[in-house]
Design a protein around this motif. Structure first.
Motif, mmCIF file in Angstrom:
data_model
loop_
_atom_site.group_PDB
_atom_site.id
_atom_site.type_symbol
_atom_site.label_atom_id
_atom_site.label_comp_id
_atom_site.label_asym_id
_atom_site.label_seq_id
_atom_site.Cartn_x
_atom_site.Cartn_y
_atom_site.Cartn_z
ATOM 1 N N VAL A 123 0.852 -1.190 0.000
ATOM 2 C CA VAL A 123 0.000 0.000 0.000
ATOM 3 C C VAL A 123 0.885 1.236 0.000
ATOM 4 C CG1 VAL A 123 -1.747 1.321 1.248
ATOM 5 C CG2 VAL A 123 -1.849 -1.158 1.238
ATOM 6 N N ILE A 124 0.580 2.197 -0.865
ATOM 7 C CA ILE A 124 1.280 3.484 -0.896
ATOM 8 C C ILE A 124 0.264 4.580 -0.603
ATOM 9 C CG2 ILE A 124 2.783 5.016 -2.214
ATOM 10 C CD1 ILE A 124 3.245 2.767 -4.166
ATOM 11 N N ASN A 125 0.635 5.474 0.288
ATOM 12 C CA ASN A 125 -0.240 6.613 0.541
ATOM 13 C C ASN A 125 0.118 7.739 -0.419
ATOM 14 O OD1 ASN A 125 -0.603 9.391 2.412
ATOM 15 N ND2 ASN A 125 -2.309 7.950 2.440
ATOM 16 N N LEU A 126 -0.878 8.188 -1.190
ATOM 17 C CA LEU A 126 -0.680 9.241 -2.197
ATOM 18 C C LEU A 126 -1.614 10.405 -1.856
ATOM 19 C CD1 LEU A 126 -0.725 6.944 -5.354
ATOM 20 C CD2 LEU A 126 1.304 7.880 -4.207
ATOM 21 N N PRO A 127 -1.154 11.352 -1.053
ATOM 22 C CA PRO A 127 -2.020 12.465 -0.657
ATOM 23 C C PRO A 127 -2.543 13.273 -1.841
ATOM 24 C CG PRO A 127 -0.035 12.386 0.698
ATOM 25 C CD PRO A 127 0.172 11.438 -0.428
ATOM 26 N N ASN A 128 -1.731 13.367 -2.907
ATOM 27 C CA ASN A 128 -2.113 14.157 -4.077
ATOM 28 C C ASN A 128 -2.319 13.303 -5.327
ATOM 29 O OD1 ASN A 128 -1.788 16.679 -2.623
ATOM 30 N ND2 ASN A 128 0.426 16.318 -2.776
ATOM 31 N N ALA A 152 -2.415 6.042 -13.704
ATOM 32 C CA ALA A 152 -2.757 7.169 -12.831
ATOM 33 C C ALA A 152 -3.556 6.681 -11.625
ATOM 34 C CB ALA A 152 -3.548 8.212 -13.614
ATOM 35 N N GLN A 153 -3.282 7.314 -10.469
ATOM 36 C CA GLN A 153 -3.942 6.935 -9.224
ATOM 37 C C GLN A 153 -4.557 8.172 -8.571
ATOM 38 O OE1 GLN A 153 -3.970 3.639 -8.152
ATOM 39 N NE2 GLN A 153 -2.899 3.164 -10.077
ATOM 40 N N ALA A 154 -5.740 7.982 -8.008
ATOM 41 C CA ALA A 154 -6.396 9.071 -7.280
ATOM 42 C C ALA A 154 -5.733 9.262 -5.920
ATOM 43 C CB ALA A 154 -7.875 8.758 -7.109
ATOM 44 N N ALA A 155 -5.997 10.395 -5.290
ATOM 45 C CA ALA A 155 -5.450 10.649 -3.956
ATOM 46 C C ALA A 155 -5.979 9.613 -2.966
ATOM 47 C CB ALA A 155 -5.827 12.065 -3.503
ATOM 48 N N GLY A 156 -5.109 9.178 -2.070
ATOM 49 C CA GLY A 156 -5.487 8.160 -1.084
ATOM 50 C C GLY A 156 -4.502 7.019 -1.097
ATOM 51 N N ASP A 157 -4.939 5.855 -0.648
ATOM 52 C CA ASP A 157 -4.085 4.668 -0.611
ATOM 53 C C ASP A 157 -4.193 3.900 -1.924
ATOM 54 O OD1 ASP A 157 -3.207 5.218 1.917
ATOM 55 O OD2 ASP A 157 -4.667 3.922 2.925
ATOM 56 N N ALA A 158 -3.048 3.627 -2.552
ATOM 57 C CA ALA A 158 -3.000 2.826 -3.777
ATOM 58 C C ALA A 158 -2.446 1.450 -3.429
ATOM 59 C CB ALA A 158 -2.123 3.495 -4.828
ATOM 60 N N THR A 159 -3.102 0.407 -3.883
ATOM 61 C CA THR A 159 -2.696 -0.964 -3.584
ATOM 62 C C THR A 159 -1.802 -1.519 -4.687
ATOM 63 O OG1 THR A 159 -4.739 -1.392 -2.362
ATOM 64 C CG2 THR A 159 -3.503 -3.305 -3.124
#
Length: 233
Positions: A123-128, A152-159
């Motif tokens: 899991v990566i936390n992506l605030p932006n 592309a990933q939305a803000a939040g946790d990416a799995t």
């Protein structure tokens, strides 16, 4: 010469020790490094007996001395009580943390465990958010075995979901691996910490003595309980 020394020693009144006798007695007597209540009262009584009758110590001075000793004694007792309380709380914290054994936790930069049937997710936390993510997988020898791209990933946790294969499409050997993620956002590169899910196998207290609790997780790694961000079944 010997006769004169013997005569001099025999002339010393009883109850008075020579320097040699005093030193021998002092060496044989255990030395206390702290003044207890008995020693203080003895000193206090001796002071009363030997004060100058023409200039006696004022009652206020005696009361002040007693108050100082009482305060010191209370502080010492409080310190001992607090140390006992801290030790008891430490044991209670370990007992409470033992409830995590068998549960799955998200561990920062934790091991990626590969078995015949499972691969640990990350899991990566992506605030932006992110425009894209390059994920690299390394084995326990530090060798890169796989690289894959996430869009592309939305803000939040990416799995991060790895299929357990190497760059040639072959299944990797069972063992522990590591994720490294390179995030691209508006042309800027960053390498955030990847947390992985692992099972807790034990709980211990750090040797630093500061009350830190450590979780022993699957894969042989030990992590600080304070670093755990998520707990699940």
């Amino acid at each position: 010469m010997a006769d004169s020394t013997t005569a001099a020693l025999s002339s010393i009144p009883s109850g008075i020790l020579t320097t040699a006798q005093y030193n021998a007695q002092k060496a044989a007597t255990p030395q206390k490094t702290e003044m207890g209540q008995t020693e203080f009262l003895t000193l206090f009584t001796t002071q009363l007996k030997n004060q100058n009758p023409l200039e006696p110590v004022k009652n206020e001075a005696f009361v002040a001395q007693l108050a100082q000793f009482s305060q010191l004694e209370a502080t010492t007792a409080m310190k001992s009580s607090m140390e006992g309380l801290v030790a008891a709380l430490g044991n209670q914290r370990i007992f409470n943390a033992a409830g995590l054994i068998g549960k799955t936790v998200a561990v920062p930069d934790g091991p990626v465990t590969v078995t015949d049937s499972t691969v640990s997710q990350g899991v990566i936390n992506l605030p932006n958010g992110a425009d894209g993510i390059q994920v690299q997988v390394y084995n326990d020898k530090g060798q890169k075995v796989r690289t894959f791209i996430m869009g592309a990933q939305a803000a939040g946790d990416a799995t991060l979901a790895w299929d357990g294969k190497d760059d040639a499409g072959n299944n990797v050997a069972n063992g522990t691996y590591r994720y490294v993620a390179n995030v691209n956002r508006n042309g800027q590169q960053s390498v955030p910490t990847v947390s992985t899910y692992a099972s807790v196998q034990g709980v211990s207290s750090a040797t630093t003595g500061d009350g830190t609790l450590l979780l022993e997780i699957q894969g042989g790694k030990t992590v600080n309980l304070a670093d755990v961000k998520r707990i699940s079944y």
